[in-house]
Design a protein around this motif. Structure first.
Motif, PDB file in Angstrom:
ATOM      1  N   SER A  63     -36.425  66.068 -46.347  1.00  0.00           N
ATOM      2  CA  SER A  63     -36.287  65.190 -47.508  1.00  0.00           C
ATOM      3  C   SER A  63     -37.440  65.384 -48.490  1.00  0.00           C
ATOM      4  O   SER A  63     -37.296  65.107 -49.680  1.00  0.00           O
ATOM      5  CB  SER A  63     -36.240  63.728 -47.056  1.00  0.00           C
ATOM      6  OG  SER A  63     -35.129  63.504 -46.222  1.00  0.00           O
ATOM      7  N   ASP A  64     -38.582  65.858 -47.983  1.00  0.00           N
ATOM      8  CA  ASP A  64     -39.743  66.152 -48.823  1.00  0.00           C
ATOM      9  C   ASP A  64     -39.862  67.663 -48.983  1.00  0.00           C
ATOM     10  O   ASP A  64     -40.417  68.347 -48.117  1.00  0.00           O
ATOM     11  CB  ASP A  64     -41.007  65.579 -48.185  1.00  0.00           C
ATOM     12  CG  ASP A  64     -42.257  65.799 -49.040  1.00  0.00           C
ATOM     13  OD1 ASP A  64     -42.137  66.453 -50.103  1.00  0.00           O
ATOM     14  OD2 ASP A  64     -43.338  65.339 -48.647  1.00  0.00           O
ATOM     15  N   ARG A  83     -24.948  66.712 -55.164  1.00  0.00           N
ATOM     16  CA  ARG A  83     -24.829  65.375 -54.573  1.00  0.00           C
ATOM     17  C   ARG A  83     -23.527  64.721 -55.013  1.00  0.00           C
ATOM     18  O   ARG A  83     -22.807  64.115 -54.219  1.00  0.00           O
ATOM     19  CB  ARG A  83     -25.985  64.488 -55.042  1.00  0.00           C
ATOM     20  CG  ARG A  83     -27.327  64.771 -54.456  1.00  0.00           C
ATOM     21  CD  ARG A  83     -28.331  63.736 -54.937  1.00  0.00           C
ATOM     22  NE  ARG A  83     -29.679  64.245 -54.820  1.00  0.00           N
ATOM     23  CZ  ARG A  83     -30.527  64.373 -55.835  1.00  0.00           C
ATOM     24  NH1 ARG A  83     -30.166  64.009 -57.051  1.00  0.00           N
ATOM     25  NH2 ARG A  83     -31.748  64.847 -55.640  1.00  0.00           N
ATOM     26  N   SER A  89     -28.871  60.021 -57.833  1.00  0.00           N
ATOM     27  CA  SER A  89     -29.428  59.319 -56.674  1.00  0.00           C
ATOM     28  C   SER A  89     -28.711  57.987 -56.464  1.00  0.00           C
ATOM     29  O   SER A  89     -28.352  57.617 -55.346  1.00  0.00           O
ATOM     30  CB  SER A  89     -30.930  59.076 -56.860  1.00  0.00           C
ATOM     31  OG  SER A  89     -31.670  60.243 -56.606  1.00  0.00           O
ATOM     32  N   ASP A  97     -28.055  65.839 -48.313  1.00  0.00           N
ATOM     33  CA  ASP A  97     -28.486  65.770 -49.719  1.00  0.00           C
ATOM     34  C   ASP A  97     -29.396  64.580 -49.974  1.00  0.00           C
ATOM     35  O   ASP A  97     -29.408  63.994 -51.053  1.00  0.00           O
ATOM     36  CB  ASP A  97     -27.283  65.733 -50.678  1.00  0.00           C
ATOM     37  CG  ASP A  97     -26.745  67.130 -50.949  1.00  0.00           C
ATOM     38  OD1 ASP A  97     -27.403  68.098 -50.564  1.00  0.00           O
ATOM     39  OD2 ASP A  97     -25.662  67.249 -51.542  1.00  0.00           O
ATOM     40  N   GLY A  98     -30.171  64.237 -48.971  1.00  0.00           N
ATOM     41  CA  GLY A  98     -31.151  63.166 -49.087  1.00  0.00           C
ATOM     42  C   GLY A  98     -30.664  61.872 -48.486  1.00  0.00           C
ATOM     43  O   GLY A  98     -29.641  61.337 -48.928  1.00  0.00           O
ATOM     44  N   VAL A 132     -34.515  57.680 -48.852  1.00  0.00           N
ATOM     45  CA  VAL A 132     -35.343  58.519 -49.718  1.00  0.00           C
ATOM     46  C   VAL A 132     -34.948  58.330 -51.179  1.00  0.00           C
ATOM     47  O   VAL A 132     -35.805  58.226 -52.067  1.00  0.00           O
ATOM     48  CB  VAL A 132     -35.232  60.001 -49.305  1.00  0.00           C
ATOM     49  CG1 VAL A 132     -35.896  60.903 -50.346  1.00  0.00           C
ATOM     50  CG2 VAL A 132     -35.863  60.217 -47.942  1.00  0.00           C
ATOM     51  N   HIS A 133     -33.647  58.257 -51.439  1.00  0.00           N
ATOM     52  CA  HIS A 133     -33.201  58.030 -52.820  1.00  0.00           C
ATOM     53  C   HIS A 133     -33.648  56.647 -53.315  1.00  0.00           C
ATOM     54  O   HIS A 133     -34.081  56.496 -54.463  1.00  0.00           O
ATOM     55  CB  HIS A 133     -31.682  58.160 -52.907  1.00  0.00           C
ATOM     56  CG  HIS A 133     -31.196  59.568 -52.809  1.00  0.00           C
ATOM     57  ND1 HIS A 133     -31.422  60.506 -53.784  1.00  0.00           N
ATOM     58  CD2 HIS A 133     -30.499  60.208 -51.839  1.00  0.00           C
ATOM     59  CE1 HIS A 133     -30.882  61.665 -53.432  1.00  0.00           C
ATOM     60  NE2 HIS A 133     -30.325  61.504 -52.245  1.00  0.00           N
ATOM     61  N   SER A 174     -37.293  56.819 -54.152  1.00  0.00           N
ATOM     62  CA  SER A 174     -37.482  57.502 -55.431  1.00  0.00           C
ATOM     63  C   SER A 174     -37.120  56.590 -56.601  1.00  0.00           C
ATOM     64  O   SER A 174     -37.829  56.544 -57.615  1.00  0.00           O
ATOM     65  CB  SER A 174     -36.628  58.772 -55.470  1.00  0.00           C
ATOM     66  OG  SER A 174     -36.730  59.420 -56.720  1.00  0.00           O
TER      67      SER A 174
END
Length: 395
Positions: A141-142, A252, A326, A372-373, A377-378, A381
């Motif tokens: 994810s990073d 995504r 996201s 895709d994350g 995490v989204h 962000s």
């Protein structure tokens, strides 16, 4: 619900893709060539031959090489996703769809001829080599944790590293490899195109995962002394992280589009079950607990449709759409999982049996909350952006 089509060409394409998936592809869902690591390449090519004959192969890319708009793509990819095999059959599947998009955006004429053209024709599959093993503190994810390195040696590059969960690497004919090209902490990465198979790119194992819709499964791959020339650099050197965002925002959303189709199909199957199966003297749907679940599904399916259309319109405006994608990815992936979960619940024992595709849709949408994350995490962000915007507004 009455479908909404952004254009006449999207209506015509969508209806043809949907008819092909329902009339041809669904019959393959119990084919023994569908295994734990996805449908076999033999099955893929058989279905794609039929899609080619029906004029629905790679429907999101037009004969002149141009793409449908994102809003048009949304309705076409949703139709392809009505079966987990649909995107494989009509060539709208990840990672190929995202790789085709990126190659079309930044590939050189030579790269487009060598790597893109076979993908568009549905003759080959590709892989995107970015994620790395958590055990080695690699990129996940990073992406800044990227461990794979590419060192320039004259006009060539030497790439070394290990990749994890590389979808479709087994059987792929082309790959896009992300590698660090600056020192530690410099934040520089480069994308490289590679012909596959290659002796320097070795599949160590295919990982057993919860999902099973993607050909080749998800591989752990060792890249050892892979030597590539400058012509294999995709775009400009050291710009890999920027290009990843060019690819990932629409990718995504494409996942959302395809799995919206799968969740729609699960709802259809659960509805058919609830309107034919009786319990305690009446149809299941007449029991409020069951009927309300299907009603909630109908509401969330419509919300997902609108969220996707909104995000697609942002991308069509020329915006990078990072924030919007996201938001859409979190909202849609979480909603689709709830929808699939309710469908399983409505169907009881039949919902967890592999006699019905609903069980697979449940597994696929569960994985989507990570791919895709992860949602978290989204959200992290988005929270950072909310903070920046708030502090900026205060001066």
């Amino acid at each position: 619900m009455t479908p909404f089509y952004p254009s006449e060409r999207s209506r015509e394409l969508t209806q043809r893709v949907e008819a092909f998936v329902r009339d041809v592809v669904i019959a393959y869902e119990r084919d023994p060539r569908c295994g734990a690591h996805g449908p076999s390449d033999e099955l893929m090519h058989e279905m794609r031959a039929k899609a080619r004959a029906a004029g629905v192969l790679t429907p999101h890319i037009l004969p002149d090489g141009s793409h449908l708009t994102q809003r048009e793509t949304a309705v076409v990819l949703r139709a392809s996703g009505l079966s987990p095999l649909g995107p494989v059959a009509v060539n709208t599947m990840a990672p190929d769809e995202g790789n085709m998009f990126l190659l079309g955006k930044i590939g050189t004429p030579w790269q487009k001829d060598r790597f893109l053209a076979p993908l568009v024709r549905g003759e080959a599959r590709s892989a995107f080599f970015m994620t790395e093993p958590a055990s080695e503190q690699g990129a996940g994810s990073d992406p800044s944790m990227l461990q794979t390195t590419a060192v320039r040696e004259g006009s060539q590059w030497r790439v070394n590293g290990r990749k994890m969960f590389i979808t479709g690497a087994q059987g792929a004919k082309a790959g896009i490899v992300m590698a660090r090209t600056g020192g530690a902490g410099e934040g520089k990465a480069t994308m490289f195109l590679v012909d596959l198979p290659n002796p320097a790119v070795r599949i160590e194992r295919i990982v057993d995962t919860i999902d099973s819709s993607m050909p080749g499964g998800h591989a752990q791959v060792l890249i050892e002394d892979l030597v590539l020339s400058d012509e294999h650099v995709l775009g400009e050197a050291d710009e890999g992280f920027r290009y990843a965002q060019v690819r990932l925002a629409p990718a995504r959303l494409s996942h959302c589009m395809r799995w919206l189709g799968s969740a729609t199909r699960a709802q259809e199957i659960a509805t058919a079950y609830a309107t034919t199966r009786k319990s305690f003297g009446k149809l299941l749907i007449d029991h409020e607990g069951v009927g309300f679940m299907l009603a909630e599904n109908a509401i969330e399916l419509q919300q997902c449709t609108l969220m996707i259309d909104w995000c697609a319109s942002v991308l069509d405006s020329g915006s990078a759409g990072g924030t919007e994608s996201s938001m859409a990815k979190v909202a849609v992936s979480e909603a689709l999982f709830r929808i699939a979960d309710r469908c399983v619940q409505v169907m009881g024992g039949s919902g967890v049996a592999r006699d019905s595709i609903v069980e697979q849709v449940f597994r696929e949408t569960r994985a989507f909350r990570i791919y895709d994350g992860p949602s978290e995490v989204h959200k992290w962000s988005l929270a950072r952006k909310i903070k920046r915007d708030a502090l900026s507004a205060r001066g």
